[in-house]
Scaffold this motif. Structure first.
Motif, mmCIF file in Angstrom:
data_model
loop_
_atom_site.group_PDB
_atom_site.id
_atom_site.type_symbol
_atom_site.label_atom_id
_atom_site.label_comp_id
_atom_site.label_asym_id
_atom_site.label_seq_id
_atom_site.Cartn_x
_atom_site.Cartn_y
_atom_site.Cartn_z
ATOM 1 N N LEU A 54 -2.553 0.842 -67.313
ATOM 2 C CA LEU A 54 -2.492 0.654 -68.170
ATOM 3 C C LEU A 54 -1.215 0.188 -69.472
ATOM 4 C CD1 LEU A 54 -1.417 4.718 -67.481
ATOM 5 C CD2 LEU A 54 -3.457 4.188 -68.639
ATOM 6 N N TYR A 55 -0.622 -0.696 -69.000
ATOM 7 C CA TYR A 55 0.046 -1.387 -69.563
ATOM 8 C C TYR A 55 -1.074 -2.389 -70.102
ATOM 9 C CZ TYR A 55 4.165 -4.128 -70.969
ATOM 10 O OH TYR A 55 4.973 -5.002 -72.181
ATOM 11 N N ALA A 56 -1.509 -2.942 -69.445
ATOM 12 C CA ALA A 56 -2.755 -3.741 -70.450
ATOM 13 C C ALA A 56 -3.156 -3.061 -71.268
ATOM 14 C CB ALA A 56 -3.251 -4.474 -68.905
ATOM 15 N N ILE A 87 0.497 -11.761 -70.597
ATOM 16 C CA ILE A 87 0.120 -10.552 -72.344
ATOM 17 C C ILE A 87 -0.901 -11.248 -72.839
ATOM 18 C CG2 ILE A 87 1.145 -9.586 -74.607
ATOM 19 C CD1 ILE A 87 3.363 -8.547 -71.539
ATOM 20 N N ILE A 94 2.459 -5.431 -62.239
ATOM 21 C CA ILE A 94 3.408 -5.383 -63.268
ATOM 22 C C ILE A 94 3.624 -7.100 -63.459
ATOM 23 C CG2 ILE A 94 5.463 -4.528 -64.020
ATOM 24 C CD1 ILE A 94 5.092 -2.431 -62.163
ATOM 25 N N VAL A 153 0.533 -8.752 -65.306
ATOM 26 C CA VAL A 153 0.678 -8.595 -66.417
ATOM 27 C C VAL A 153 1.387 -8.846 -67.024
ATOM 28 C CG1 VAL A 153 0.177 -5.945 -68.237
ATOM 29 C CG2 VAL A 153 -1.009 -6.347 -65.851
ATOM 30 N N PHE A 154 2.991 -8.696 -66.767
ATOM 31 C CA PHE A 154 3.969 -9.426 -67.662
ATOM 32 C C PHE A 154 3.575 -10.274 -68.476
ATOM 33 C CE2 PHE A 154 7.170 -5.602 -67.004
ATOM 34 C CZ PHE A 154 6.064 -4.530 -67.827
ATOM 35 N N ARG A 203 -2.420 -1.059 -73.495
ATOM 36 C CA ARG A 203 -1.589 -0.704 -74.460
ATOM 37 C C ARG A 203 -1.373 -2.355 -75.125
ATOM 38 N NH1 ARG A 203 0.912 3.119 -71.715
ATOM 39 N NH2 ARG A 203 2.898 1.933 -70.971
ATOM 40 N N ILE A 204 -1.470 -3.303 -74.505
ATOM 41 C CA ILE A 204 -1.460 -4.779 -75.444
ATOM 42 C C ILE A 204 -2.140 -4.287 -76.829
ATOM 43 C CG2 ILE A 204 -1.290 -6.657 -75.071
ATOM 44 C CD1 ILE A 204 -0.778 -6.719 -71.960
ATOM 45 N N TYR A 224 -0.132 1.470 -63.720
ATOM 46 C CA TYR A 224 0.738 1.496 -64.426
ATOM 47 C C TYR A 224 0.293 -0.147 -65.230
ATOM 48 C CZ TYR A 224 4.919 0.977 -66.826
ATOM 49 O OH TYR A 224 5.489 0.156 -67.698
ATOM 50 N N PRO A 225 0.521 -0.870 -64.287
ATOM 51 C CA PRO A 225 -0.160 -2.356 -65.381
ATOM 52 C C PRO A 225 -1.476 -2.358 -65.627
ATOM 53 C CG PRO A 225 0.651 -2.784 -62.057
ATOM 54 C CD PRO A 225 0.320 -0.517 -62.651
ATOM 55 N N SER A 240 -11.351 -2.481 -73.235
ATOM 56 C CA SER A 240 -10.397 -1.585 -71.819
ATOM 57 C C SER A 240 -11.315 -1.601 -70.731
ATOM 58 C CB SER A 240 -10.438 -0.599 -72.843
ATOM 59 O OG SER A 240 -9.991 0.002 -73.778
#
Lengths: 235, 370
Positions: free
Chosen positions: B356-358, B271, B264, B267-268, B360-361, B353-354, B284
């Motif tokens: 999926l987050y990536a 970004i 997490i 990824v954060f 969605r960027i 989760y990371p 993707s």
């Protein structure tokens, strides 16, 4: 009203054409583009001028397929970009981006940064390296291939970004104030290189800039104000 | 190669975080391997006691623990007389304690039992076993912790016994156990005329099914199982195995949370970098592959380090005198495979989760802000 698909003007010599493009943010509270019309000839250079916040970057993002307009249509080489063109293939093969900040990956070398688009596109390594050699030779970076980005000057970084943008031989180059973070001398050098490369590669350039001197060296200058284009002003 | 470099670059960029995450997986894997191997070894040892020169074990049906199994002497005599049976040995299990050792396993056996016949007698004479009710033989380790020698008298539970032999076995339970004549054990544990199990060797292994059927017909309250069947079905073993995997699984879950946290943060903190890759045509699956590749690499290296740590720890435990014979460091290949797969699965789950987050960027938004 025109039907989807081919450009109704029938002009295959236009690399980019936008018609009535609208874009807003915050659920419509901030209207950035209010019906933009634009036409950029194949192999030509277009400068987008205007004050900060007038929508230049937003327009480049829409033209480059990074975002979708709320209204209006965009054609690329006579084909409507949405829904006609595959967004991923468009990003990989049709368009290259250069930003004000170089947007390179600092821990990778110059060569590795340049090879990223070829990795994405699945280009074979030999072709990718040949193209890298060609571009870095022409931009005077041939001796810096294995240097990390942190070791490069601002001008070298922007030249690297230029090489990266051209690696997959795109037909359109979108440059968002490509010299905005450089000193005057470096700016001039990068701009000359940019013009030389787009000429030799036969690339259509659309460039957002605050620099009137650079804009006036382009084939077409489009003045943006309040989300609309006023012009064009032939250079 | 460049793809791998993108993965490695990010791990190198946050070395300490990557190492902590890797250590989490490594220690989880080491814990799982240690617990599972020790228990697997214990089960193998216990099975070894039962299957000593025999193929079938007969015990009381539906009993939860063999220590509570009650097999009447009549059944032993009858089964031993069946033509298909080469020999049938009754064994009575019991547990006693001494001042310093809360659990000492006692084996009530006959002089003909394979445990006596096949053991190496480092002191004493096996022909003297079961000649006198107050005489016992001790495993080597039991002799050590009871400070007993040949001819000495030892206190075992509420009784005193004379040591007529010291046996060397490779089995930890037997090595730390007391071998009593069956009759003495029955009196000592108030199980007159009974044994816990009968271990049976058949003249022909192919007669096993016939033997089991015959036991079922003749003795409805007894059950006969082949050794492999017994190991698979004995509830105590199943509980032990489930506990071992559950404890190891909890460890891995914690390790997985460490990986998730690392991914997490990974990824954060990039970004913008992911947005750049998007602008340059990364799909993707390519972005997700990078995130999952990073977590899989941490998990794989962590798992390998954990296997090394776990194996080292098991060997160290084996050297501890008090545990001599109890630790079997023969790590089963399926256990290795399961542990590595679980570690990888944990890593991948931690990256879900990371990733999926990536995905969605949105490049356009990430590039707009510094």
């Amino acid at each position: 009203m025109t039907s989807p698909g081919n450009d109704p003007t029938g002009s295959s010599r236009l690399a980019l054409r936008a018609e009535g493009v609208w874009k807003s943010y915050d659920a419509g509270a901030i209207a950035v583009l209010r019906g933009v019309d634009l036409a950029a000839a194949e192999g030509g250079t277009t400068a987008l001028c205007g004050p900060s916040g007038c929508g230049k970057s937003t327009l480049l993002h829409l033209l480059g397929g990074l975002d979708q307009p709320e209204r209006g249509r965009i054609w690329v080489h006579g084909r409507e970009r949405h829904p006609g063109l595959d967004p991923l293939q468009f990003l990989r093969h049709e368009v290259g981006f250069v930003f004000q900040l170089h947007n390179l990956i600092p821990d990778l070398t110059l060569a590795e940064n340049c090879l990223i688009p070829t990795l994405a596109a699945g280009t074979d390594r030999r072709s990718a390296l040949a193209r890298l050699g060609q571009l870095t030779e022409r931009t005077g970076l041939g001796h810096r291939l294995d240097h990390r980005i942190q070791k490069l000057s601002g001008g070298e970084r922007q030249r690297t970004a230029l090489c990266r943008a051209l690696m997959n031989r795109p037909k359109i180059l979108l440059a968002d104030e490509p010299t905005g973070s450089l000193d005057a001398q470096s700016s001039a050098a990068i701009f000359e290189l940019l013009l030389e490369l787009v000429a030799t590669e036969g690339v259509t350039l659309v460039m957002a800039t605050h620099d009137r001197g650079m804009a006036e060296r382009c084939d077409q200058v489009l003045e943006m104000r309040d989300g609309r284009i006023h012009g064009p002003e032939p250079a | 190669m460049l793809f791998l470099k993108l993965i490695l670059t990010n791990l190198r960029r946050h070395r300490v975080r990557s190492l902590i995450s890797l250590a989490g997986i490594a220690f989880s894997v080491a814990a799982m391997l240690t617990v599972v191997t020790i228990l697997q070894g214990a089960i193998t040892m216990f099975t070894g006691i039962l299957s000593s020169d025999s193929q079938i074990i007969v015990f009381e049906r539906n009993v939860s623990d063999l220590f509570f199994s009650h097999v009447p002497a009549g059944a032993v005599a009858e089964i031993a007389a069946w033509p298909m049976v080469a020999h049938a040995d009754p064994v009575l299990f019991g547990v006693v304690s001494s001042a310093d050792h809360p659990i000492i396993t006692c084996f009530g056996i006959t002089g003909a039992d394979a445990r006596i016949r096949k053991a190496t007698w480092i002191a004493g004479d096996r022909s003297r076993f079961a000649l006198h009710p107050d005489e016992v033989a001790l495993g080597e380790r039991a002799a050590g912790f009871l400070s007993a020698s040949l001819g000495s008298s030892v206190q075992i539970g509420h009784g005193r016994f004379r040591v007529i032999g010291i046996l060397k076995t490779a089995n930890g339970f037997e090595d730390g156990g007391v071998f009593m004549p069956l009759g003495s054990a029955q009196r000592f544990f108030h199980q007159e005329g009974a044994s816990s199990v009968i271990t049976v060797k058949l003249r022909d292994q192919a007669a096993a099914a016939d033997f089991k059927r015959t036991v079922q017909v003749r003795f409805g309250d007894l059950v006969a199982l082949e050794d492999t069947e017994f190991t698979r079905s004995y509830s105590q073993f199943r509980i032990l195995k489930a506990t071992a995997w559950a404890v190891g699984g909890c460890g891995l879950l914690l390790g997985g949370l460490g990986v998730a946290n690392t991914m997490i943060m990974s990824v954060f903190t990039r970004i913008r970098e992911i947005a750049i890759l998007r602008v340059n045509g990364f799909s993707s699956p390519q972005i997700a592959g990078m995130i999952f590749g990073e977590s899989a690499l941490v998990s794989l290296v962590g798992a390998l380090a954990g296997l090394a740590i776990g194996t080292g720890f098991l060997y160290a435990l084996k050297l501890v005198p008090a545990l001599h014979g109890y630790i079997d460091v023969s790590i089963q290949p399926p256990v290795l495979l399961i542990v590595i797969l679980l570690a990888l699965l944990t890593g991948v789950a931690g990256a879900l989760y990371p990733a999926l987050y990536a995905l969605r960027i949105r490049a356009v938004e990430a590039l707009r802000f510094e």
